[in-house]
Design a protein around this motif. Structure first.
Motif, PDB file in Angstrom:
ATOM      1  N   ARG A   1      46.580 -25.610 -42.487  1.00  0.00           N
ATOM      2  CA  ARG A   1      46.564 -24.635 -43.574  1.00  0.00           C
ATOM      3  C   ARG A   1      45.442 -23.622 -43.415  1.00  0.00           C
ATOM      4  O   ARG A   1      45.106 -22.902 -44.354  1.00  0.00           O
ATOM      5  N   PHE A   2      44.871 -23.546 -42.212  1.00  0.00           N
ATOM      6  CA  PHE A   2      43.802 -22.575 -41.997  1.00  0.00           C
ATOM      7  C   PHE A   2      44.389 -21.302 -41.407  1.00  0.00           C
ATOM      8  O   PHE A   2      44.932 -21.297 -40.297  1.00  0.00           O
ATOM      9  N   ASP A   3      44.323 -20.223 -42.160  1.00  0.00           N
ATOM     10  CA  ASP A   3      44.840 -18.929 -41.737  1.00  0.00           C
ATOM     11  C   ASP A   3      43.801 -17.861 -42.071  1.00  0.00           C
ATOM     12  O   ASP A   3      42.755 -18.163 -42.651  1.00  0.00           O
ATOM     13  N   PRO A   4      44.054 -16.599 -41.731  1.00  0.00           N
ATOM     14  CA  PRO A   4      43.055 -15.559 -42.032  1.00  0.00           C
ATOM     15  C   PRO A   4      42.695 -15.458 -43.499  1.00  0.00           C
ATOM     16  O   PRO A   4      41.539 -15.181 -43.846  1.00  0.00           O
TER      17      PRO A   4
ATOM     18  N   PRO B   1      35.682 -39.591 -41.006  1.00  0.00           N
ATOM     19  CA  PRO B   1      36.578 -38.794 -41.850  1.00  0.00           C
ATOM     20  C   PRO B   1      36.537 -37.314 -41.474  1.00  0.00           C
ATOM     21  O   PRO B   1      35.517 -36.826 -40.989  1.00  0.00           O
ATOM     22  N   THR B   2      37.641 -36.652 -41.692  1.00  0.00           N
ATOM     23  CA  THR B   2      37.746 -35.255 -41.301  1.00  0.00           C
ATOM     24  C   THR B   2      36.711 -34.415 -42.039  1.00  0.00           C
ATOM     25  O   THR B   2      36.524 -34.554 -43.242  1.00  0.00           O
ATOM     26  N   GLY B   3      36.046 -33.566 -41.283  1.00  0.00           N
ATOM     27  CA  GLY B   3      34.999 -32.727 -41.845  1.00  0.00           C
ATOM     28  C   GLY B   3      33.606 -33.237 -41.582  1.00  0.00           C
ATOM     29  O   GLY B   3      32.622 -32.552 -41.878  1.00  0.00           O
ATOM     30  N   VAL B   4      33.514 -34.435 -41.021  1.00  0.00           N
ATOM     31  CA  VAL B   4      32.200 -35.017 -40.767  1.00  0.00           C
ATOM     32  C   VAL B   4      31.489 -34.260 -39.651  1.00  0.00           C
ATOM     33  O   VAL B   4      32.132 -33.669 -38.782  1.00  0.00           O
ATOM     34  N   MET B   5      30.172 -34.248 -39.706  1.00  0.00           N
ATOM     35  CA  MET B   5      29.305 -33.589 -38.724  1.00  0.00           C
ATOM     36  C   MET B   5      29.428 -32.073 -38.773  1.00  0.00           C
ATOM     37  O   MET B   5      29.080 -31.380 -37.811  1.00  0.00           O
ATOM     38  N   ALA B   6      29.934 -31.552 -39.877  1.00  0.00           N
ATOM     39  CA  ALA B   6      29.910 -30.104 -40.070  1.00  0.00           C
ATOM     40  C   ALA B   6      28.491 -29.671 -40.419  1.00  0.00           C
ATOM     41  O   ALA B   6      27.688 -30.445 -40.934  1.00  0.00           O
ATOM     42  N   ARG B   7      28.191 -28.400 -40.145  1.00  0.00           N
ATOM     43  CA  ARG B   7      26.844 -27.902 -40.411  1.00  0.00           C
ATOM     44  C   ARG B   7      26.737 -27.132 -41.712  1.00  0.00           C
ATOM     45  O   ARG B   7      25.643 -26.724 -42.102  1.00  0.00           O
ATOM     46  N   SER B   8      27.847 -26.927 -42.392  1.00  0.00           N
ATOM     47  CA  SER B   8      27.843 -26.221 -43.672  1.00  0.00           C
ATOM     48  C   SER B   8      29.094 -26.605 -44.435  1.00  0.00           C
ATOM     49  O   SER B   8      30.042 -27.182 -43.872  1.00  0.00           O
ATOM     50  N   VAL B   9      29.111 -26.275 -45.719  1.00  0.00           N
ATOM     51  CA  VAL B   9      30.287 -26.569 -46.542  1.00  0.00           C
ATOM     52  C   VAL B   9      31.508 -25.794 -46.061  1.00  0.00           C
ATOM     53  O   VAL B   9      32.604 -26.367 -45.945  1.00  0.00           O
ATOM     54  N   PRO B  10      31.411 -24.490 -45.785  1.00  0.00           N
ATOM     55  CA  PRO B  10      32.602 -23.786 -45.262  1.00  0.00           C
ATOM     56  C   PRO B  10      33.151 -24.404 -43.987  1.00  0.00           C
ATOM     57  O   PRO B  10      34.374 -24.509 -43.816  1.00  0.00           O
ATOM     58  N   GLU B  11      32.264 -24.831 -43.068  1.00  0.00           N
ATOM     59  CA  GLU B  11      32.751 -25.446 -41.834  1.00  0.00           C
ATOM     60  C   GLU B  11      33.418 -26.779 -42.115  1.00  0.00           C
ATOM     61  O   GLU B  11      34.439 -27.118 -41.498  1.00  0.00           O
ATOM     62  N   CYS B  12      32.884 -27.545 -43.060  1.00  0.00           N
ATOM     63  CA  CYS B  12      33.489 -28.832 -43.424  1.00  0.00           C
ATOM     64  C   CYS B  12      34.893 -28.626 -43.985  1.00  0.00           C
ATOM     65  O   CYS B  12      35.840 -29.323 -43.603  1.00  0.00           O
ATOM     66  N   LEU B  13      35.033 -27.651 -44.890  1.00  0.00           N
ATOM     67  CA  LEU B  13      36.352 -27.372 -45.467  1.00  0.00           C
ATOM     68  C   LEU B  13      37.298 -26.797 -44.416  1.00  0.00           C
ATOM     69  O   LEU B  13      38.503 -27.077 -44.437  1.00  0.00           O
ATOM     70  N   LYS B  14      36.757 -26.024 -43.489  1.00  0.00           N
ATOM     71  CA  LYS B  14      37.585 -25.450 -42.427  1.00  0.00           C
ATOM     72  C   LYS B  14      38.190 -26.544 -41.569  1.00  0.00           C
ATOM     73  O   LYS B  14      39.387 -26.485 -41.220  1.00  0.00           O
ATOM     74  N   LEU B  15      37.408 -27.555 -41.208  1.00  0.00           N
ATOM     75  CA  LEU B  15      37.928 -28.644 -40.386  1.00  0.00           C
ATOM     76  C   LEU B  15      39.052 -29.390 -41.090  1.00  0.00           C
ATOM     77  O   LEU B  15      40.042 -29.797 -40.468  1.00  0.00           O
ATOM     78  N   GLN B  16      38.925 -29.561 -42.397  1.00  0.00           N
ATOM     79  CA  GLN B  16      39.977 -30.256 -43.148  1.00  0.00           C
ATOM     80  C   GLN B  16      41.229 -29.397 -43.270  1.00  0.00           C
ATOM     81  O   GLN B  16      42.353 -29.911 -43.232  1.00  0.00           O
ATOM     82  N   LEU B  17      41.053 -28.102 -43.413  1.00  0.00           N
ATOM     83  CA  LEU B  17      42.213 -27.213 -43.479  1.00  0.00           C
ATOM     84  C   LEU B  17      42.936 -27.143 -42.142  1.00  0.00           C
ATOM     85  O   LEU B  17      44.177 -27.069 -42.096  1.00  0.00           O
ATOM     86  N   ILE B  18      42.174 -27.156 -41.055  1.00  0.00           N
ATOM     87  CA  ILE B  18      42.802 -27.148 -39.731  1.00  0.00           C
ATOM     88  C   ILE B  18      43.641 -28.398 -39.531  1.00  0.00           C
ATOM     89  O   ILE B  18      44.754 -28.345 -38.974  1.00  0.00           O
ATOM     90  N   GLU B  19      43.153 -29.540 -39.989  1.00  0.00           N
ATOM     91  CA  GLU B  19      43.915 -30.777 -39.839  1.00  0.00           C
ATOM     92  C   GLU B  19      45.221 -30.698 -40.624  1.00  0.00           C
ATOM     93  O   GLU B  19      46.258 -31.227 -40.196  1.00  0.00           O
ATOM     94  N   ARG B  20      45.200 -30.044 -41.778  1.00  0.00           N
ATOM     95  CA  ARG B  20      46.405 -29.919 -42.603  1.00  0.00           C
ATOM     96  C   ARG B  20      47.269 -28.723 -42.188  1.00  0.00           C
ATOM     97  O   ARG B  20      48.270 -28.432 -42.843  1.00  0.00           O
TER      98      ARG B  20
END
Length: 509
Positions: A237-240, A216-235
């Motif tokens: 929706r990741f911007d500054p 699932p998207t966000g797996v193998m992240a090293r922190s909560v922000p990185e996990c959420l970042k991976l999911q936002l990139i897939e959608r």
């Protein structure tokens, strides 16, 4: 009328004796084959079930280890490759005993020999036919493995196997997956992993970047922000603004919306929408796989450096079930048996107990023999790291130790080896080979993939983009016989665009 009677056939009975060859596989052989490919956890469950059914079996106590157990421990002792290589004479097991595990198909001499043994032991065939011997089939001879939902570890393993990694990168991916917790987060330091595997930190980070694309998207992240970042990139929706929000999750936890709006440079409506999007994400991507408790991998074989040079290979004694046949109790119940049914039951228990003890002993010797040869073949990997994996197949190992390929295949299934570079499944050490143009030593397919990737990685520095045909020419000059379609297949497996697309990307900077 008389003519019709003369043409009528006479129907009768007669007795004929015919001699022929047939394909026969006994229930004992089926169990022996299945016993070899069981993992240590499955084997322990099977032995526990046999202990409950057979009153003549008992576990060996460490304080009172009898002579047969000491002999098994001696056979499972260390092997040093500094002194001699593993050969057919390295084990005291008769070659005919190896065939019990080596024949994948019925009808070989092993089946006939075990059939004779079953006939010479009272009630042995009846025991298995009645299902009292713990047969692994349901009566029709077909194996029916139990189905279960994959764990998070198995799910990631399957994706890593199909990601097109080279052997070196696949080893790194497996090591990374081993560090994933139940929530899907990667624990441990990448620097420590790089030092343990003997490779650069850049390789670890590159493999991790590919693993971040796993489901699932966000797996193998090293922190909560990185996990959420991976999911936002897939959608998409990741911007500054979202990046600033993830960098200030502590402000969101304190509900300091004023400071959060200032940090993200957005108004109230935009911040509210961003928070709503954040709440729709999954902070624990591995939670959906928590239905089954993850089992710790226990190695079956230990590999350690030999002070005299080479490697020492020894079985993990903690995973070896040690069973004994209680001869005193057998003699007591045999003397007390009166009816034919009681005598048959005692004989069946004795035959089954003796067979199980013998099979466990043979299984241990076979695992040690195969593991030792694999270590001898892949000693460069243990000494220098993942870049030095050699081409290896089942036939090479089978020919070296005088066993059938199916035996090696069963031994390497669900068996793990603990090495100074980590714990690996025995099947990991088998890699494909590509022939050399000069008739010399073959090249590992993973090594060729690594070379293709290296050539393409240096395209920008050299100012030229290599086509698949040009890569074939370079590889053939280096003594690697490979076809253009194979280069294209490897390139696509490595997720590398075509030369046309790479040329456009190079021009675009």
């Amino acid at each position: 009328m008389a003519g019709r009677r003369g043409r009528q056939r006479v129907i009768g009975q007669r007795l004929e004796i015919r001699q022929g060859q047939g394909l026969v596989i006994t229930p004992q052989l089926q169990q022996a084959i299945k016993l070899l490919q069981l993992s240590n956890q499955e084997l322990d469950e099977y032995v526990e079930a046999e202990l409950e059914k057979n009153p003549l079996l008992q576990r060996e106590e460490p304080e009172s280890a009898p002579e047969p157990a000491r002999e098994l421990a001696a056979d499972a002792a260390e092997l040093s490759f500094a002194d001699a290589e593993v050969s057919d004479r390295a084990t005291t097991v008769d070659a005919r005993e190896d065939d019990v595990y080596g024949d994948a198909t019925p009808g070989e001499r092993t089946s006939d020999r075990l059939s004779d043994e079953a006939a010479s032991q009272p009630g042995l065939s009846d025991w298995s036919a009645a299902g009292k011997g713990g047969s692994f089939n349901d009566g029709d001879g077909g194996e029916r493995p139990e189905r279960h939902d994959p764990t998070l570890w198995e799910h990631l393993q399957a994706q890593a196997s199909s990601a097109g990694f080279s052997a070196a990168d696949h080893a790194v991916a497996l090591a990374l997956i081993d560090g994933v917790d139940d929530g899907g987060y990667l624990r441990g330091e990448l620097e420590e992993l790089a030092d343990r595997l003997g490779c650069g930190l850049e390789r670890i980070e590159a493999v991790l970047a590919v693993c971040h694309g796993f489901e699932p998207t966000g797996v193998m992240a090293r922190s909560v922000p990185e996990c959420l970042k991976l999911q936002l990139i897939e959608r998409n929706r990741f911007d500054p603004a979202m990046a600033a929000l993830l960098d200030n999750l502590d402000l969101l936890a304190r509900r300091d919306l004023g400071a959060l709006r200032k940090a993200c440079s957005v108004d109230v409506d935009d911040l509210s929408e961003m928070i709503s999007e954040l709440k729709a994400l999954t902070p624990r991507p591995g939670a959906g796989f928590a239905g089954e408790i993850a089992q710790t991998v226990i190695p079956d074989v230990h590999v350690r450096p030999d002070p005299a040079g080479g490697w020492k290979v020894e079985l993990n004694s903690d995973t070896l079930p040690r069973l004994l046949v209680d001869k005193r109790y057998h003699a007591s119940v045999s003397a007390g048996a009166r009816t034919e049914a009681e005598k048959t039951f005692v004989a069946d228990c004795a035959a089954q107990a003796n067979w199980l003890v013998k099979s466990l002993d043979q299984r241990a010797k076979t695992i040690l023999k195969v593991g030792s040869e694999i270590v001898r073949q892949q000693d460069a990997f243990l000494a220098f790291g993942v870049e030095f994996l050699r081409p290896l197949n089942l036939k090479t190992v089978a020919d070296a130790i005088g066993m059938h390929e199916s035996t090696v295949s069963r031994v390497t299934s669900n068996k793990y080896v603990s090495t100074p570079r980590g714990v690996f499944e025995l099947k990991f050490f088998f890699t494909a080979a590509i022939q050399a143009t000069d008739g010399g030593a073959s090249h590992s397919a993973e090594a060729v993939r690594h070379r293709i990737r290296s050539m393409i990685d240096h395209e920008g520095r050299d100012g030229d983009v290599l086509s698949d045909d040009r890569i074939v020419e370079i590889l053939k000059e280096a003594g690697i016989d490979i076809a253009r379609r194979t280069v294209a297949k490897y390139r696509e497996a490595l997720r590398i665009p075509s030369s046309v697309e790479r040329r456009r990307m190079l021009k675009a900077g």
